[in-house]
Motif scaffolding. Structure first.
Motif, mmCIF file in Angstrom:
data_model
loop_
_atom_site.group_PDB
_atom_site.id
_atom_site.type_symbol
_atom_site.label_atom_id
_atom_site.label_comp_id
_atom_site.label_asym_id
_atom_site.label_seq_id
_atom_site.Cartn_x
_atom_site.Cartn_y
_atom_site.Cartn_z
ATOM 1 N N THR A 141 -35.437 -29.637 7.764
ATOM 2 C CA THR A 141 -36.455 -30.736 7.641
ATOM 3 C C THR A 141 -35.921 -31.087 6.186
ATOM 4 O O THR A 141 -35.713 -32.143 5.979
ATOM 5 C CB THR A 141 -37.872 -30.356 7.700
ATOM 6 O OG1 THR A 141 -38.134 -30.137 9.028
ATOM 7 C CG2 THR A 141 -38.690 -31.760 7.360
ATOM 8 N N THR A 142 -35.936 -30.057 5.053
ATOM 9 C CA THR A 142 -35.502 -30.184 3.918
ATOM 10 C C THR A 142 -34.064 -30.777 3.866
ATOM 11 O O THR A 142 -33.686 -31.813 3.005
ATOM 12 C CB THR A 142 -35.580 -29.279 3.098
ATOM 13 O OG1 THR A 142 -36.843 -28.476 3.119
ATOM 14 C CG2 THR A 142 -35.283 -29.278 1.675
ATOM 15 N N SER A 184 -37.365 -26.360 11.587
ATOM 16 C CA SER A 184 -37.497 -25.377 10.697
ATOM 17 C C SER A 184 -37.694 -26.278 9.331
ATOM 18 O O SER A 184 -37.150 -27.309 9.111
ATOM 19 C CB SER A 184 -36.501 -24.345 10.683
ATOM 20 O OG SER A 184 -35.209 -25.382 10.113
ATOM 21 N N GLU A 185 -38.200 -25.407 8.423
ATOM 22 C CA GLU A 185 -38.527 -26.210 6.959
ATOM 23 C C GLU A 185 -37.008 -26.503 6.636
ATOM 24 O O GLU A 185 -36.832 -27.406 5.638
ATOM 25 C CB GLU A 185 -39.299 -25.187 6.152
ATOM 26 C CG GLU A 185 -39.443 -25.627 4.684
ATOM 27 C CD GLU A 185 -40.276 -24.777 3.892
ATOM 28 O OE1 GLU A 185 -40.218 -25.139 2.676
ATOM 29 O OE2 GLU A 185 -40.762 -23.716 4.191
#
Length: 100
Positions: A78-79, A74-75
């Motif tokens: 990753t962030t 998921s974004e």
């Protein structure tokens, strides 16, 4: 947050989380088991979850659908991964286990 099917209150932990308040604020209401285990070892979990800073609210989650999880692709995941790695590098922490 939910960790290993138990609900914890992280309200008093946002200001002291080594990765910053952003990390905690963005996982409220979600299952953090996968994300947490990616960065912490089990001994760290036992020191944090159930402590005075992160008290246990409910010993069992009845409906897992109420607490979605972050998948590793998921974004958000990753962030967070990028920010944690930067924090560790900027603070010259070679082993993330030094945080617990």
């Amino acid at each position: 947050v939910v960790y290993e099917n138990k609900v914890y209150d992280v309200e008093n932990f946002t200001d002291v989380h080594p990765g910053g308040s952003f990390v905690v604020e963005n996982v409220v209401g979600r299952d953090v088991t996968h994300v947490f285990n990616s960065y912490h070892h089990r001994e760290g979990a036992s020191k944090i979850f159930g402590s005075k800073k992160v008290p246990l609210l409910k010993s069992k989650v009845k409906d897992k659908e109420d607490h979605p999880t972050y998948k590793s692709e998921s974004e958000f995941y990753t962030t967070i991964k990028t920010r944690v790695r930067k924090h560790l590098k900027d603070n010259k922490i070679k082993n993330h286990r030094e945080l617990t």
